[in-house]
Design a protein around this motif. Structure first.
Motif, mmCIF file in Angstrom:
data_model
loop_
_atom_site.group_PDB
_atom_site.id
_atom_site.type_symbol
_atom_site.label_atom_id
_atom_site.label_comp_id
_atom_site.label_asym_id
_atom_site.label_seq_id
_atom_site.Cartn_x
_atom_site.Cartn_y
_atom_site.Cartn_z
ATOM 1 N N ALA A 229 47.315 38.014 39.674
ATOM 2 C CA ALA A 229 46.518 38.180 38.456
ATOM 3 C C ALA A 229 45.059 38.426 38.822
ATOM 4 N N HIS A 230 44.396 39.254 38.068
ATOM 5 C CA HIS A 230 42.968 39.505 38.282
ATOM 6 C C HIS A 230 42.174 38.332 37.721
ATOM 7 N N LYS A 231 41.354 37.747 38.566
ATOM 8 C CA LYS A 231 40.607 36.560 38.135
ATOM 9 C C LYS A 231 39.141 36.874 37.979
#
Length: 46
Positions: free
Chosen positions: A44-46
Motif C-alpha cells: 500500500a502507498h503510505k
C-alpha cells in the motif's frame, strides 16, 4: 441387518473423508485470504 451395518460404516467413512477435505480446503482458502491482506497491506502507498 448386518449388511446395512457395513453400508452404514462405509457412509460414515465417506462422510469423514469429505469433511476432512472441506476443512482442509476452507483452511487453505482462509490462509490465502490472510496472505492477500498482508500482501496488499505491504504494498500500500503510505
Amino acid at each position: 441387518m448386518s449388511g446395512s451395518d457395513g453400508d452404514s460404516e462405509s457412509w460414515k467413512a465417506r462422510g469423514v473423508a469429505l469433511r476432512v477435505f472441506v476443512y482442509i480446503f476452507a483452511t487453505h482458502l482462509f490462509a490465502g485470504f490472510i496472505w492477500i491482506l498482508f500482501y496488499v497491506g505491504d504494498h500500500a502507498h503510505k
